[in-house]
Scaffold this motif. Structure first.
Motif, PDB file in Angstrom:
ATOM      1  N   VAL A   1     -10.539  -8.158  -5.542  1.00 23.47           N
ATOM      2  CA  VAL A   1      -9.900  -6.867  -5.804  1.00 23.47           C
ATOM      3  C   VAL A   1     -10.061  -5.934  -4.610  1.00 23.47           C
ATOM      4  O   VAL A   1      -9.103  -5.283  -4.173  1.00 23.47           O
ATOM      5  N   ALA A   2     -11.279  -5.868  -4.076  1.00 23.04           N
ATOM      6  CA  ALA A   2     -11.554  -4.968  -2.948  1.00 23.04           C
ATOM      7  C   ALA A   2     -10.694  -5.319  -1.737  1.00 23.04           C
ATOM      8  O   ALA A   2     -10.099  -4.435  -1.104  1.00 23.04           O
ATOM      9  N   GLY A   3     -10.613  -6.597  -1.411  1.00 24.43           N
ATOM     10  CA  GLY A   3      -9.809  -7.024  -0.274  1.00 24.43           C
ATOM     11  C   GLY A   3      -8.336  -6.740  -0.479  1.00 24.43           C
ATOM     12  O   GLY A   3      -7.646  -6.250   0.429  1.00 24.43           O
ATOM     13  N   GLY A   4      -7.831  -7.021  -1.688  1.00 24.53           N
ATOM     14  CA  GLY A   4      -6.414  -6.792  -1.967  1.00 24.53           C
ATOM     15  C   GLY A   4      -6.031  -5.332  -1.907  1.00 24.53           C
ATOM     16  O   GLY A   4      -5.022  -4.957  -1.289  1.00 24.53           O
ATOM     17  N   LEU A   5      -6.836  -4.474  -2.524  1.00 21.50           N
ATOM     18  CA  LEU A   5      -6.541  -3.047  -2.519  1.00 21.50           C
ATOM     19  C   LEU A   5      -6.674  -2.440  -1.125  1.00 21.50           C
ATOM     20  O   LEU A   5      -5.837  -1.635  -0.705  1.00 21.50           O
ATOM     21  N   ALA A   6      -7.729  -2.839  -0.412  1.00 22.17           N
ATOM     22  CA  ALA A   6      -7.929  -2.296   0.938  1.00 22.17           C
ATOM     23  C   ALA A   6      -6.786  -2.698   1.864  1.00 22.17           C
ATOM     24  O   ALA A   6      -6.287  -1.885   2.654  1.00 22.17           O
ATOM     25  N   GLY A   7      -6.355  -3.948   1.771  1.00 22.09           N
ATOM     26  CA  GLY A   7      -5.243  -4.407   2.601  1.00 22.09           C
ATOM     27  C   GLY A   7      -3.947  -3.695   2.266  1.00 22.09           C
ATOM     28  O   GLY A   7      -3.180  -3.312   3.164  1.00 22.09           O
ATOM     29  N   ALA A   8      -3.689  -3.485   0.970  1.00 22.35           N
ATOM     30  CA  ALA A   8      -2.460  -2.814   0.556  1.00 22.35           C
ATOM     31  C   ALA A   8      -2.433  -1.363   1.020  1.00 22.35           C
ATOM     32  O   ALA A   8      -1.416  -0.865   1.525  1.00 22.35           O
ATOM     33  N   ILE A   9      -3.570  -0.666   0.857  1.00 25.25           N
ATOM     34  CA  ILE A   9      -3.641   0.734   1.286  1.00 25.25           C
ATOM     35  C   ILE A   9      -3.491   0.848   2.793  1.00 25.25           C
ATOM     36  O   ILE A   9      -2.793   1.730   3.312  1.00 25.25           O
ATOM     37  N   SER A  10      -4.127  -0.086   3.515  1.00 21.33           N
ATOM     38  CA  SER A  10      -4.022  -0.079   4.974  1.00 21.33           C
ATOM     39  C   SER A  10      -2.582  -0.299   5.423  1.00 21.33           C
ATOM     40  O   SER A  10      -2.106   0.321   6.374  1.00 21.33           O
ATOM     41  N   ALA A  11      -1.872  -1.187   4.724  1.00 23.04           N
ATOM     42  CA  ALA A  11      -0.480  -1.457   5.086  1.00 23.04           C
ATOM     43  C   ALA A  11       0.396  -0.235   4.852  1.00 23.04           C
ATOM     44  O   ALA A  11       1.318   0.052   5.629  1.00 23.04           O
ATOM     45  N   MET A  12       0.106   0.521   3.787  1.00 26.17           N
ATOM     46  CA  MET A  12       0.896   1.713   3.486  1.00 26.17           C
ATOM     47  C   MET A  12       0.651   2.835   4.485  1.00 26.17           C
ATOM     48  O   MET A  12       1.563   3.590   4.839  1.00 26.17           O
TER      49      MET A  12
ATOM     50  N   VAL B   1      -8.571  -5.314   7.784  1.00 24.55           N
ATOM     51  CA  VAL B   1      -9.177  -4.400   6.807  1.00 24.55           C
ATOM     52  C   VAL B   1      -9.459  -5.129   5.496  1.00 24.55           C
ATOM     53  O   VAL B   1     -10.531  -4.990   4.901  1.00 24.55           O
ATOM     54  N   ALA B   2      -8.499  -5.934   5.044  1.00 20.39           N
ATOM     55  CA  ALA B   2      -8.678  -6.683   3.794  1.00 20.39           C
ATOM     56  C   ALA B   2      -9.838  -7.662   3.904  1.00 20.39           C
ATOM     57  O   ALA B   2     -10.670  -7.772   2.998  1.00 20.39           O
ATOM     58  N   GLY B   3      -9.921  -8.360   5.037  1.00 21.34           N
ATOM     59  CA  GLY B   3     -11.000  -9.323   5.239  1.00 21.34           C
ATOM     60  C   GLY B   3     -12.367  -8.655   5.285  1.00 21.34           C
ATOM     61  O   GLY B   3     -13.328  -9.131   4.682  1.00 21.34           O
ATOM     62  N   ALA B   4     -12.439  -7.527   6.004  1.00 23.42           N
ATOM     63  CA  ALA B   4     -13.708  -6.808   6.114  1.00 23.42           C
ATOM     64  C   ALA B   4     -14.146  -6.266   4.753  1.00 23.42           C
ATOM     65  O   ALA B   4     -15.326  -6.364   4.375  1.00 23.42           O
ATOM     66  N   ALA B   5     -13.195  -5.708   3.993  1.00 24.22           N
ATOM     67  CA  ALA B   5     -13.528  -5.175   2.676  1.00 24.22           C
ATOM     68  C   ALA B   5     -13.989  -6.280   1.735  1.00 24.22           C
ATOM     69  O   ALA B   5     -14.940  -6.106   0.961  1.00 24.22           O
ATOM     70  N   ALA B   6     -13.329  -7.428   1.812  1.00 28.18           N
ATOM     71  CA  ALA B   6     -13.701  -8.555   0.952  1.00 28.18           C
ATOM     72  C   ALA B   6     -15.101  -9.063   1.293  1.00 28.18           C
ATOM     73  O   ALA B   6     -15.904  -9.368   0.401  1.00 28.18           O
TER      74      ALA B   6
END
Length: 239
Positions: free
Chosen positions: A210-221, A191-196
């Motif tokens: 920023v997009a990759g980091g936030l998307a990855g964090a939200i996906s992990a949660m 998810v982080a890679g795709a968003a980035a």
């Protein structure tokens, strides 16, 4: 005061091996900073105010005539979110300490002296002054390395000839490998890679970080890993 100095010296000595690598790592940042036109005052201010290697590589990479302050701040914030977990892991060490003591100590916490302190904590001999002594030593080693690289970087007109331009990518590849925890990380990483990639294609500047980091964090949660853990807890029979 009598106990502070010995503990700080003990912490500094314990961090000698990692400080050596931090100095070498910092010299690469200094060379790249020289290519961006940073002065030694800029470098020292960054070292003192930020003191986070990965975040500083991001800042130097984003450095330009028209400073993207907002984007840069968000990128650094996302990268340094891991310090929330680092701080939580140090809570037993800081138990009973005042707020000013905690704030002063935590500013000089880096990945290296944190790892050394956690290892020491397993034997029950770690103290906050041990942590602080390691942080001070790391700061001096890091700052020395960045200044050496910065002052010598003017002699290297083409850092790509020495693969120094690859340092930014190499640093984050190494961080990613070190942070890999297993199959539960697959989905957040994808998810982080795709968003980035999407942000890099459709948004200007460095918003993809920023997009990759936030998307990855939200996906992990929100991902299945959290659900599996809840299910395992529910399956435990009550007594």
């Amino acid at each position: 005061m009598k106990q502070r100095k010995p503990e700080m010296m003990r912490g500094a000595k314990a961090n000698v091996p990692v400080a050596t690598s931090a100095m070498a790592y910092g010299s690469v940042l200094g060379v790249l900073a020289a290519q961006k036109g940073l002065s030694w005052l800029d470098m020292m201010f960054m070292n003192t105010a930020v003191f986070a290697g990965a975040a500083q590589f991001v800042m130097v990479d984003m450095w330009s005539t028209h400073m993207p302050i907002f984007e840069m701040s968000l990128a650094v914030l996302v990268i340094n979110l891991r310090y929330l977990l680092i701080g939580a892991s140090l809570d037993p060490l800081f138990s009973g300490r005042g707020l000013l003591h905690k704030v002063g100590m935590m500013h000089l916490v880096a990945d290296e002296n944190w790892a050394v302190t956690m290892s020491e904590q397993r034997t029950g001999t770690a103290t906050t002054w041990f942590l602080f002594g390691g942080g001070v030593f790391l700061y001096l080693a890091w700052s020395s390395g960045t200044l050496i690289g910065l002052l010598g970087g003017g002699f290297i007109t083409r850092p790509e000839d020495y693969a120094l331009d690859f340092a930014f990518t190499a640093v984050f590849t190494a961080l990613a490998v070190g942070l890999w925890r297993g199959k539960n990380d697959v989905l957040p990483w994808i998810v982080a890679g795709a968003a980035a990639l999407l942000a890099h294609k459709f948004l200007p500047g460095k918003w993809y970080i920023v997009a990759g980091g936030l998307a990855g964090a939200i996906s992990a949660m929100l991902g299945p890993g959290e659900i599996e853990e809840v299910e395992e807890v529910e399956d435990v029979p009550s007594h």
